[in-house]
Design a protein around this motif. Structure first.
Motif, short mmCIF file in Angstrom:
data_model
loop_
_atom_site.label_atom_id
_atom_site.label_comp_id
_atom_site.label_asym_id
_atom_site.label_seq_id
_atom_site.Cartn_x
_atom_site.Cartn_y
_atom_site.Cartn_z
N LEU A 1 2.31 -1.91 1.55
CA LEU A 1 2.46 -2.63 1.82
C LEU A 1 3.82 -4.02 2.22
O LEU A 1 3.92 -3.72 3.35
N GLN A 2 4.57 -4.17 1.44
CA GLN A 2 5.77 -4.68 1.48
C GLN A 2 6.80 -4.17 2.09
O GLN A 2 7.46 -4.09 2.71
N LEU A 3 7.08 -2.55 0.99
CA LEU A 3 7.96 -1.50 1.65
C LEU A 3 8.17 -1.58 2.91
O LEU A 3 8.76 -1.26 3.59
N VAL A 4 6.64 -1.17 3.21
CA VAL A 4 6.42 -1.10 5.09
C VAL A 4 6.49 -2.21 5.60
O VAL A 4 7.99 -1.78 6.68
N GLU B 1 -0.24 2.51 11.18
CA GLU B 1 -0.80 2.59 10.12
C GLU B 1 -1.33 2.37 8.56
O GLU B 1 -2.02 2.56 8.23
N LEU B 2 0.27 2.64 8.15
CA LEU B 2 0.45 2.43 6.21
C LEU B 2 -0.62 1.14 6.11
O LEU B 2 -0.47 0.26 5.70
N LYS C 1 -6.52 -2.91 1.37
CA LYS C 1 -6.76 -2.74 0.39
C LYS C 1 -6.20 -4.31 -0.36
O LYS C 1 -6.58 -4.33 -0.98
N VAL C 2 -4.76 -4.24 0.18
CA VAL C 2 -5.15 -5.78 -0.94
C VAL C 2 -5.71 -7.59 -0.24
O VAL C 2 -6.17 -8.15 -1.04
#
Length: 141
Positions: free
Chosen positions: A70-73, A20-21, A28-29
């Motif tokens: 987003l990168q961390l997720v 979901e995240l 958003k990106v």
């Protein structure tokens, strides 16, 4: 191991939340990418050149708009699918397919992350981390 096992509890509910995240921040990106692309087109029409400072500014805007999260997720997603139970990766792929997501976009996000990670003062540590990320990408695909 205890942390990774949390992702299998309650029919993989934490994997679902992670995805979901992923989709929330991917949207958003994509929105900021569209804005930046329009800005680049305006600059091109005016005959202005894109210098490195402007590219850096665009990248920072993307990070602020959600790219970093987003990168961390996606990093967590790759890590748990590589080191956790095989059902985690299966669940990730199932949700990606259901929601119209793609492994290709995750690969692209993580390649960009690897390319920009690390401390310029320690190129050896930077290269190690880049290699680690790319190994996770290869295992995921």
């Amino acid at each position: 191991q205890r942390l990774i096992s949390k992702f299998t509890e309650n029919d993989h509910e934490k994997v679902e939340r992670l995805l979901e995240l992923h989709f929330k921040y991917l949207d958003k990106v994509r929105l900021i990418d569209t804005e930046i692309e329009q800005e680049k087109q305006r600059l091109k029409r005016r005959g202005e050149d894109m210098d490195e400072d402007l590219e850096d500014e665009f990248y920072i805007r993307r990070l602020d708009a959600g790219l970093f999260t987003l990168q961390l997720v996606d990093y967590v997603m790759l890590e748990i699918s590589a080191t956790g139970a095989s059902t985690i990766k299966q669940r990730i792929m199932q949700i990606l397919n259901m929601r119209g997501g793609s492994v290709k976009s995750i690969r692209s996000i993580m390649r960009e992350y690897a390319g920009n990670i690390g401390d310029a003062k320690d190129p050896e540590a930077r290269e190690k981390e880049q290699d680690r990320i790319m190994q996770l990408v290869d295992k995921f695909l």
